[in-house]
Design an enzyme around this catalytic site. Structure first.
Site, PDB file in Angstrom:
ATOM      1  N   ASP A 515       0.585  -1.138  -0.286  1.00 18.49           N
ATOM      2  CA  ASP A 515       0.058   0.180  -0.389  1.00 18.49           C
ATOM      3  C   ASP A 515       0.664   1.233  -0.256  1.00 18.49           C
ATOM      4  O   ASP A 515       1.080   1.482  -1.388  1.00 18.49           O
ATOM      5  CB  ASP A 515      -1.060   0.035   1.412  1.00 18.49           C
ATOM      6  CG  ASP A 515      -2.274  -1.557   0.848  1.00 18.49           C
ATOM      7  OD1 ASP A 515      -1.813  -2.097   0.371  1.00 18.49           O
ATOM      8  OD2 ASP A 515      -2.964  -0.926   1.553  1.00 18.49           O
ATOM      9  N   GLU A 749      -3.499  -7.111  12.592  1.00 20.40           N
ATOM     10  CA  GLU A 749      -3.079  -6.834  11.470  1.00 20.40           C
ATOM     11  C   GLU A 749      -1.570  -6.878  11.271  1.00 20.40           C
ATOM     12  O   GLU A 749      -0.725  -6.907  10.314  1.00 20.40           O
ATOM     13  CB  GLU A 749      -3.908  -6.326  11.298  1.00 20.40           C
ATOM     14  CG  GLU A 749      -3.784  -5.997   9.127  1.00 20.40           C
ATOM     15  CD  GLU A 749      -4.890  -4.774   8.099  1.00 20.40           C
ATOM     16  OE1 GLU A 749      -4.978  -2.928  10.225  1.00 20.40           O
ATOM     17  OE2 GLU A 749      -5.144  -4.174   7.669  1.00 20.40           O
TER      18      GLU A 749
HETATM   19  C1  6A9 Z   1     -10.894  -1.566   2.358  1.00 23.74           C
HETATM   20  C2  6A9 Z   1     -13.039  -1.264   4.289  1.00 23.74           C
HETATM   21  C3  6A9 Z   1     -15.540  -2.693   7.166  1.00 23.74           C
HETATM   22  C4  6A9 Z   1      -4.283  -4.458   3.310  1.00 23.74           C
HETATM   23  O1  6A9 Z   1      -5.404  -8.503   4.629  1.00 23.74           O
HETATM   24  C5  6A9 Z   1      -6.080  -7.399   2.833  1.00 23.74           C
HETATM   25  C6  6A9 Z   1      -4.991  -6.613   2.514  1.00 23.74           C
HETATM   26  C7  6A9 Z   1      -3.827  -7.100   2.318  1.00 23.74           C
HETATM   27  O2  6A9 Z   1      -3.955  -7.621   0.956  1.00 23.74           O
HETATM   28  C8  6A9 Z   1      -2.579  -5.375   1.922  1.00 23.74           C
HETATM   29  O3  6A9 Z   1      -1.781  -5.735   1.519  1.00 23.74           O
HETATM   30  N1  6A9 Z   1      -5.113  -5.221   3.308  1.00 23.74           N
HETATM   31  C9  6A9 Z   1      -3.298  -5.216   3.219  1.00 23.74           C
HETATM   32  O4  6A9 Z   1      -2.105  -3.683   2.738  1.00 23.74           O
HETATM   33  C10 6A9 Z   1      -6.722  -4.745   4.310  1.00 23.74           C
HETATM   34  C11 6A9 Z   1      -7.243  -4.213   2.718  1.00 23.74           C
HETATM   35  C12 6A9 Z   1      -8.643  -4.237   2.874  1.00 23.74           C
HETATM   36  C13 6A9 Z   1      -9.051  -3.231   1.645  1.00 23.74           C
HETATM   37  C14 6A9 Z   1     -10.953  -2.829   2.069  1.00 23.74           C
HETATM   38  C15 6A9 Z   1     -12.612  -1.786   3.799  1.00 23.74           C
HETATM   39  C16 6A9 Z   1     -13.890  -2.367   5.358  1.00 23.74           C
HETATM   40  O5  6A9 Z   1     -13.887  -1.887   6.220  1.00 23.74           O
END
Ligand code: 6A9
Length: 779
Positions: A515, A749
């Site tokens: 990100d 996380e």
């Molecule tokens: C947001 C909000 C209810 C961010 O673990 C999933 C991903 C990874 O792949 C990525 O490397 N996370 C990491 O930087 C979370 C991403 C969530 C995006 C959607 C929506 C919902 O709220």
């Protein structure tokens, strides 16, 4: 006209599935071919629920609510519920699960066990126990609500005794045939149980919580005992009737999508309730799976799992105490218990169709990063998940892997985030729904594949899958090489970086998975990204291996691999002498900052009519083509993914950085970005807190410990140092994750690089569960 045709056909291609035959036969998840996997806790987004692996499955679930104070209904996993702890203590991914949930003042345990039989996936039973935490809340009045709901097909009939007591529900659906859901009499619960129920229809599964909530009325009374006297009556909230909101006049009436039956019991703590599902085609049933026989089955599966877990991970032999083993078992169980089965269409945008269009509807069986916040599939997360799942059950890992590969389109693209079906969709804000067809995500499925290929016991059985997967893997590999190529040969560039350079301190690269990790300040075609290059080096290696396994010569994959692992070329394209590490290259300056800019009033203009001040990026020194001077995860990729030769003169310098507390070393793991970086812990906009700019992430730390371990076993000048760094990093990670779990009840996380505290969303039992492999030293 011709170019119009080309544009049209390109647009269609984006939403056309890959032409090779799907790896999964269309009925491979059916109860006849995969009976033991038909039913499961495949709804990770709810605290407790089950469905089948079929597109429009009947679903079952549990809601509950304390009758003390204003009603607050628990159903879908929400951080806002503020539960002190919840998660699977045991779950083998197939037969049974045991979960513990701590709500205000009481602990719920939710258990299920399946029993195969018949032609429709067999039976299962649930046991819910609730016990007060402190003696003070004994006698507390609690409601449990068990529901069953259809998803567009099937029928349900509640059987009601007296006014409001549903004793069982009979039903019928395409995938289940005839079935009966029984609610045997509860145990405990004080001297009285009050019953309520709701039988209604609603627009879809995503509306079930609301329908139940709006059907509650508090005019019901429950007799309680207090001080030995009977006859005290307490008002409580019970299910009454559901009044659907009036449709705007002129709305065509459609057949309701979801039929819903909810059975509510209200009783005092402590209590124990069972639910029994019986499949109509299961003829030779030896008695009901309840009471003693349910206890026996649970015990049997529990001890099977304990033994299997011991055999695979051997944690006792490594000196872990029983409580730490239980922690690891819970981490694995949450990964397995978090596996979902989703069905639906992504919404896709491509340069050829600016209006988003629906991708073909398809199933996905996958683990999820977080049951509360991200209960859906993420492409690069899954590669990490499968590293753990494959250790437990190669068969489960293959299942997920081929589901993912079957989602590939004709161009070889797999959408990154899978938001399939109305329940999944209801959890995602609009701006995150659309998937862009030029966007990649690290091809971590190759990590999983390498792991699966290394398993000599099971790879033989998997050859037929690999053969079917092969055309897709080739397209996938080509897709990265064609669409994510850099300007220079053998370089790569993530597409889809943020375009608005005025808003972001450093435009994000969501596609890379990292990100807001700093990249070139001014995105341009000149960029080259070292992490993607290393992912491709890994991909070429695995492609070559598979090709040879399938009896081909692996020729051009080996050729690619030789080039991508050529350390001299890597040095030439990605070594920054100034940084003393590997780096991205691009149009870059580190002299940027966010500043409040106040619009100026024109002469005579009322200053109050001006728009509010804005935080925008200012560039103090113009960018130029150079290496990006950020030290952190990206700088170590050639080491993390074993592209670096063990005898490389650069290895020592990378290790120096890694062990340096002023840079990335912390007592809790390796931080994402060096303290010395100008973007360390910097916000990206007013609303974007630092994310991959300091905190400790477990997927990258897993790659780090693994690299230390592997290199320490190779010939080279730094073996002792590698071995001692390995021990230290492993110890730091284990100690902190375990401590945080004990303190907070969850895996997180990410972890704060200064305090070690878990942060971001929770529970995050996606890649943070890799702690199990770190404990077991399985790399
Ligand atoms: C947001 C909000 C209810 C961010 O673990 C999933 C991903 C990874 O792949 C990525 O490397 N996370 C990491 O930087 C979370 C991403 C969530 C995006 C959607 C929506 C919902 O709220």
């Amino acid at each position: 006209a011709y170019s119009g045709y080309i544009k049209w056909s390109l647009a269609v291609r984006v939403v056309t599935l890959h032409p090779s035959p799907p790896i999964l036969a269309p009925n491979s998840s059916s109860p006849s071919l995969s009976p033991n996997m038909f039913w499961g806790s495949y709804r990770p987004q709810v605290y407790f629920g089950m469905k089948t692996r079929s597109p429009h499955s009947v679903v079952t679930g549990l809601m509950w609510m304390s009758q003390a104070g204003a009603p607050s209904l628990r159903h879908t996993c929400e951080q806002g519920d503020g539960l002190a702890r919840y998660g699977w203590l045991m779950h083998d991914g197939e037969n049974f699960g045991i979960q513990e949930i701590q709500d205000g003042g009481f602990t719920l345990s939710t258990e299920f066990v399946k029993r195969p039989g018949g032609d429709h996936g067999g039976d299962w039973s649930w046991r819910i126990r609730a016990s007060p935490e402190a003696s003070s809340s004994s006698g507390q009045l609690v409601s449990l609500m068990f529901y069953v709901a259809t998803d567009g097909q099937g029928t349900l009939t509640p059987h009601v005794e007296g006014k409001r007591h549903v004793t069982h529900v009979t039903g019928m659906s395409e995938e289940l045939g005839q079935f009966t859901l029984r609610f045997p009499k509860a145990e405990g619960g004080g001297s009285h149980i009050s019953y309520n129920y709701l039988s209604t229809s609603c627009p879809g599964l995503h509306t079930v919580t609301d329908v139940v909530r709006t059907s509650l009325r508090d005019h019901f009374t429950h007799p309680t005992e207090s001080g030995g006297t009977r006859g005290n009556k307490r008002r409580y909230f019970g299910l009454d009737t559901y009044q659907p909101p009036p449709l705007p006049p002129g709305t065509p009436t459609r057949a309701p999508h979801t039929q819903l039956v909810v059975h509510q019991l209200t009783l005092q703590l402590p209590l124990q309730v069972e639910v029994v599902f019986e499949s109509g085609s299961f003829q030779q049933r030896l008695g009901q799976l309840s009471g003693l026989s349910l206890s026996k089955e649970l015990e049997r599966h529990k001890s099977n799992m304990e033994n299997r877990f011991k055999g695979i991970f051997r944690l006792e032999e490594k000196g872990f105490i029983p409580d730490q083993v239980a922690f690891a078992q819970a981490a694995l169980s949450n990964m397995l218990g978090g596996m979902g089965y989703f069905y639906g269409s992504s919404l896709v945008q491509s340069p050829h169709n600016p209006e988003p269009v629906l991708y073909p509807a398809a199933p996905l069986y996958t683990a999820v990063p977080s049951r509360s916040f991200f209960p859906r599939g993420f492409l690069w997360d899954e590669g990490f998940h499968l590293l753990l799942i494959a250790r437990w059950s190669p068969a489960l890992a293959w299942q997920s892997l081929v589901h993912w590969l079957d989602l590939m389109n004709a161009d070889g693209w797999i959408p990154r985030e899978q938001i399939l079906g109305s329940e999944a969709r209801s959890k995602v804000p609009d701006e995150f729904v659309i998937q862009k067809s030029e966007n990649a995500n690290p091809p971590t499925l190759f990590l999983a594949l390498r792991q699966l290929l290394a398993n000599k016991e099971t790879v033989g059985d998997a050859v037929h899958l690999l053969r079917r997967a092969w055309p897709r893997l080739q397209s996938w590999y080509d897709w990265y090489n064609v669409t994510q190529a850099g300007l220079l040969p053998h370089t790569y560039r993530w597409r889809g970086r943020d375009k608005d350079t005025l808003r972001f301190l450093n435009p994000k690269t969501l596609t890379s998975g990292l990100d807001d990790y700093p990249r070139a300040s001014h995105p341009s075609e000149d960029e080259r990204h070292v992490d993607l290059r290393c992912w491709m080096a890994l991909a070429s290696q695995v492609m070559a291996d598979i090709s040879q396994l399938l009896g081909e010569d692996g020729g051009h994959y080996l050729h690619d691999n030789r080039i991508l692992t050529d350390n001299a070329l890597l040095h030439q394209q990605h070594w920054s002498e100034r940084l003393g590490a590997y780096a991205d290259y691009g149009n870059h300056t580190h002299n940027t900052a966010l500043e409040w800019v106040r619009p100026r009033a024109a002469p005579g203009q009322d200053p109050r009519s001006l728009p509010p001040p804005q935080l925008i990026r200012v560039v103090r020194k113009p960018p130029r083509l150079q290496y990006v001077g950020a030290l952190g995860y990206v700088s170590f990729f050639p080491f993390f993914l074993q592209v670096l030769n063990p005898s490389s003169p650069h290895l020592g310098r990378l290790l120096d950085h890694i062990r340096d507390s002023d840079k990335v070393w912390t007592p809790y793991g390796i931080r994402s970005l060096s303290k010395s970086s100008s973007l360390y812990l910097q916000r990206n906009t007013e609303h974007d807190a630092p994310y991959w700019r300091g905190p400790v992430w477990i997927n990258m730390n897993y790659l780090a410990v693994r690299a230390l371990y592997l290199y320490s076993h190779m010939e080279g000048p730094h073996r002792d140092r590698l071995a001692s760094l390995y021990r230290e990093l492993r110890q730091n990670l284990l100690a902190n994750l375990y401590r945080q779990y004990k303190d907070t009840g969850f895996l997180w996380e990410q972890y704060n690089d200064q305090t070690g505290k878990g942060q971001g969303c929770y529970p995050f039992t996606g890649w943070s569960s890799l702690v199990v492999l770190i404990m077991a030293e399985e790399y």
